[in-house]
Design an enzyme around this catalytic site. Structure first.
Site, short mmCIF file in Angstrom:
data_model
loop_
_atom_site.label_atom_id
_atom_site.label_comp_id
_atom_site.label_asym_id
_atom_site.label_seq_id
_atom_site.Cartn_x
_atom_site.Cartn_y
_atom_site.Cartn_z
N LYS A 129 -67.91 92.76 -9.91
CA LYS A 129 -69.05 93.59 -10.25
C LYS A 129 -70.22 92.99 -9.73
O LYS A 129 -70.92 91.94 -10.17
CB LYS A 129 -69.26 93.85 -11.67
CG LYS A 129 -70.05 94.97 -12.10
CD LYS A 129 -70.56 95.00 -13.39
CE LYS A 129 -71.88 94.50 -13.76
NZ LYS A 129 -72.96 95.04 -12.86
N GLU B 191 -87.71 80.04 -17.10
CA GLU B 191 -87.42 80.31 -15.80
C GLU B 191 -88.28 81.76 -15.49
O GLU B 191 -87.91 82.60 -16.04
CB GLU B 191 -85.88 80.73 -15.56
CG GLU B 191 -85.45 81.11 -14.31
CD GLU B 191 -84.06 81.03 -14.00
OE1 GLU B 191 -83.26 81.98 -14.95
OE2 GLU B 191 -83.40 80.27 -13.45
N GLU C 12 -72.50 79.88 -13.93
CA GLU C 12 -73.70 79.32 -13.21
C GLU C 12 -74.89 80.09 -13.74
O GLU C 12 -75.08 81.31 -13.36
CB GLU C 12 -73.36 79.39 -11.76
CG GLU C 12 -73.99 78.51 -10.76
CD GLU C 12 -75.54 79.31 -10.27
OE1 GLU C 12 -76.40 79.02 -11.02
OE2 GLU C 12 -75.32 79.74 -9.28
N CYS D 215 -82.16 80.41 -8.45
CA CYS D 215 -81.38 79.72 -9.81
C CYS D 215 -81.98 78.28 -9.64
O CYS D 215 -82.11 77.71 -10.60
CB CYS D 215 -80.06 80.05 -10.08
SG CYS D 215 -79.03 79.48 -8.83
P1 NDP Z 1 -78.47 89.24 -15.74
O1 NDP Z 1 -77.61 87.97 -16.10
O2 NDP Z 1 -78.51 90.49 -16.85
O3 NDP Z 1 -77.40 89.88 -14.63
C1 NDP Z 1 -76.66 89.37 -13.71
C2 NDP Z 1 -75.26 90.11 -13.66
O4 NDP Z 1 -74.72 90.22 -15.01
C3 NDP Z 1 -75.64 91.24 -13.17
O5 NDP Z 1 -74.17 91.68 -12.44
C4 NDP Z 1 -75.39 92.31 -14.68
O6 NDP Z 1 -75.45 93.61 -14.47
C5 NDP Z 1 -74.57 91.68 -15.28
N1 NDP Z 1 -74.74 91.81 -16.84
C6 NDP Z 1 -75.72 92.13 -17.57
N2 NDP Z 1 -75.36 92.14 -18.90
C7 NDP Z 1 -74.14 91.72 -19.02
C8 NDP Z 1 -73.18 91.72 -20.16
N3 NDP Z 1 -73.67 91.83 -21.14
N4 NDP Z 1 -72.00 91.33 -19.78
C9 NDP Z 1 -71.50 91.08 -18.37
N5 NDP Z 1 -72.48 91.41 -17.40
C10 NDP Z 1 -73.61 91.58 -17.74
O7 NDP Z 1 -79.70 88.92 -15.36
P2 NDP Z 1 -81.08 89.72 -15.04
O8 NDP Z 1 -80.64 90.81 -13.84
O9 NDP Z 1 -81.40 90.71 -16.20
O10 NDP Z 1 -82.08 88.90 -14.90
C11 NDP Z 1 -82.81 88.41 -15.95
C12 NDP Z 1 -83.22 87.06 -15.87
O11 NDP Z 1 -82.06 86.21 -15.50
C13 NDP Z 1 -84.04 86.67 -14.31
O12 NDP Z 1 -85.25 86.87 -14.83
C14 NDP Z 1 -83.71 85.35 -13.89
O13 NDP Z 1 -84.47 84.47 -14.80
C15 NDP Z 1 -82.30 85.08 -14.61
N6 NDP Z 1 -81.13 85.17 -13.56
C16 NDP Z 1 -80.70 84.00 -12.90
C17 NDP Z 1 -79.80 84.18 -12.09
C18 NDP Z 1 -79.09 82.83 -11.37
O14 NDP Z 1 -78.68 83.03 -10.44
N7 NDP Z 1 -78.91 81.98 -12.20
C19 NDP Z 1 -79.40 85.47 -11.27
C20 NDP Z 1 -80.08 86.45 -11.94
C21 NDP Z 1 -80.96 86.35 -12.85
P3 NDP Z 1 -76.38 94.69 -14.03
O15 NDP Z 1 -77.05 94.21 -12.94
O16 NDP Z 1 -75.82 96.03 -14.26
O17 NDP Z 1 -77.41 94.75 -15.16
#
Ligand code: NDP
Length: 505
Positions: free
Chosen positions: A205, A410, A279, A313
């Site tokens: 996904k 972050e 991660e 990240c």
């Molecule tokens: P999320 O963790 O919400 O999103 C990452 C993935 O998880 C997306 O595919 C998202 O789907 C999915 N997801 C969201 N909620 C759930 C859930 N309850 N169960 C399973 N999967 C889920 O990150 P955000 O996009 O909200 O970003 C928020 C913050 O997270 C950022 O500001 C940053 O600080 C951090 N982040 C860190 C990352 C990293 O690489 N370590 C990457 C992205 C964000 P969908 O897109 O449909 O919501």
């Protein structure tokens, strides 16, 4: 899109030897062509090598964050669609993929890698249009690394017995993979390449804002003639991600994203026999000692935090500078910051593109506001931003203290917090004062100091005199709230295998 800079910022990058007010330097627009790219008006879910409508049929719109224009509609998966995708993956694992000898799986992976190389320009353009990252990064970093991952894991597919001697490596079954929006295609490769090499099938996904290169990859899967169901891609909101990872017929879960969601997933799958790798976020320390080559360090600092708009990240978001070089380093950093070109991600001269979404832009702004309110001193170059799209000026904070939110949380944006230290022990103490532990950087000419720092730092990856270097052969992952498990290298392969059998138990 033309970005006009004010006269005082019209300086060519100093690394090109053109610094100085006598050398005003204009960049003509150099947009990458998009006429070779075809984005479909609507994408269905990719299940069993077919694009199918969700049941019930429902879609959502994906936009270009640099223009706010719609790019395509994509299917909004339901719980029933998750069941369909997992069933397709299970059947493919049972009937074909797990039965293929490793050398046959390798052929498919090599084929995917070669097709990705052939279609690299198309992938780079779509990635930049959908994510907002500069084309020079998607073209020169993301897509080449994606192909490299498939080549690398193709090489392991027929050598699992050598990779894990005295074991009987067996595939786990169906892998559920949820990925974020900052490196959409690269995260797909980090997840799919080792899973397939190890004999698993996958349901992936992508993030809701960035699914387009995943659907383009689905086309590559068909082009490479993979058996139906080996790779399945579904789109939908976070709840669908949760349905997927908790599905009873899933054997392995791999997640990259926020620490908050990572914790929810860890709780949700606890007590099941699913194997899990997480991660998550980071707040990396980039530490510059007074014997470091400063100009080189400046480039590393810039790359560490402004690469991919800081939406990384492992971004070097906390800069620790030894007090004796603080002033010259900050002067050089501000000068270099003023040369960064912010704007159209498809322009080949752009250094900092668009933030991925309005929500993320608001989060960056909120944290920057908190930095100002808490008393840190802000510096932003005087560049003009495009009228539309989610853009943010590269930002530098000095006078930051350890307790400031901008030193703790972050930000995931182009924002650097600068702190100082006097001794190596103080640097270690401050660098480790974070709930995260994903990456770190050290800049010094002394090899012995590098070894001391690397061993003392609680970070999964530590770069010395460089930053943000990635290689498929090298494991990547975190400590503490940055998650657990490793991706990349032989470690990343082991995460997709059952290694409990064999003499080495
Ligand atoms: P999320 O963790 O919400 O999103 C990452 C993935 O998880 C997306 O595919 C998202 O789907 C999915 N997801 C969201 N909620 C759930 C859930 N309850 N169960 C399973 N999967 C889920 O990150 P955000 O996009 O909200 O970003 C928020 C913050 O997270 C950022 O500001 C940053 O600080 C951090 N982040 C860190 C990352 C990293 O690489 N370590 C990457 C992205 C964000 P969908 O897109 O449909 O919501």
């Amino acid at each position: 899109m033309t970005i006009t800079k004010k006269p005082e910022t019209r300086l060519a990058p100093n690394s090109w030897g053109l610094v100085g007010g006598d050398n005003p330097f204009e960049y003509a627009p150099a947009p990458e062509a998009t006429d070779h790219v075809r984005i479909e008006p609507e994408y269905g879910l990719f299940i069993g090598n077919e694009f199918v409508a969700s049941k019930p049929r429902k879609t959502f719109t994906v936009i270009n964050p640099a223009t706010e224009e719609p790019l395509a509609k994509v299917a909004h998966a339901s719980k029933a669609d998750v069941n369909r995708a997992v069933a397709a993956a299970r059947e493919a694992h049972r009937s074909s993929w797990s039965k293929l000898p490793g050398r046959e799986r390798a052929k498919y992976l090599y084929r995917i890698a070669r097709i990705l190389q052939e279609r690299s320009r198309e992938f780079a353009v779509v990635e930049s249009m959908n994510s907002g990252k500069p084309i020079k990064e998607s073209r020169d970093v993301d897509v080449p690394l994606v192909a490299a991952h498939f080549f690398y894991y193709a090489g392991w597919a027929d050598k699992l017995d050598y990779a894990f001697p005295n074991r009987e490596p067996r595939s786990l079954g169906v892998a559920a993979q949820v990925i974020p929006w900052n490196f959409p295609l690269l995260m797909l490769a980090w997840k799919i390449a080792p899973a397939l090499a190890a004999g698993n099938t996958v349901v992936l996904k992508p993030a809701s804002t960035t699914p387009l290169t995943a659907y383009l990859f689905a086309d590559v899967v068909r082009q490479a003639d993979l058996p139906p169901g080996v790779v399945n891609i579904i789109t939908g909101p976070g709840e669908i991600g949760m349905e997927l990872v908790t599905h009873p017929d899933v054997n392995k879960v791999a997640f990259t994203g926020s620490t908050a969601v990572g914790k929810m997933i860890a709780r949700a799958v606890a007590g099941s026999d699913k194997k899990l790798t997480l991660e998550l976020g980071g707040k990396a320390a980039n530490i510059v000692f007074d014997d470091a080559p400063l100009d080189q360090a400046i480039e590393g600092i810039i790359n560490g935090i402004y690469f991919n708009q800081g939406e990384v990240c492992c971004a070097g978001s906390r800069l620790f500078v030894q007090e004796s070089v603080y002033e010259p380093l900050i002067d050089k950093l501000k000068a270099r910051l003023s040369t960064l070109r912010v704007g159209d991600p498809l322009d080949k001269n752009t250094d900092v593109g668009a933030i991925n979404s309005a929500g993320q832009l608001a989060k960056v702004q909120e944290l920057v506001d908190s930095g100002i309110a808490e008393g840190a001193e802000i510096f932003q170059p005087d560049c003009e931003l495009p009228d539309r799209g989610f853009f943010f000026r590269p930002t530098l904070f000095t006078g930051v203290s350890q307790s400031h939110r901008i030193a703790q949380e972050e930000i995931f944006g182009p924002v650097l917090s600068v702190l100082t230290f006097r001794t190596p022990d103080e640097a270690i103490e401050k660098a480790n004062n974070t709930p995260y532990g994903l990456s770190a950087g050290v800049w010094t000419e002394k090899g012995s100091r590098i070894f001391k720092m690397v061993n003392a730092m609680r970070a999964g990856v530590v770069w010395a005199n460089t930053f943000n270097r990635f290689d498929p052969t090298s494991p990547f992952g975190g400590y503490k709230e940055s998650g657990y498990g490793r991706e990349g290298g032989i470690h990343g392969l082991g995460a997709y295998l059952d290694l409990s059998g064999g003499d080495g138990r």
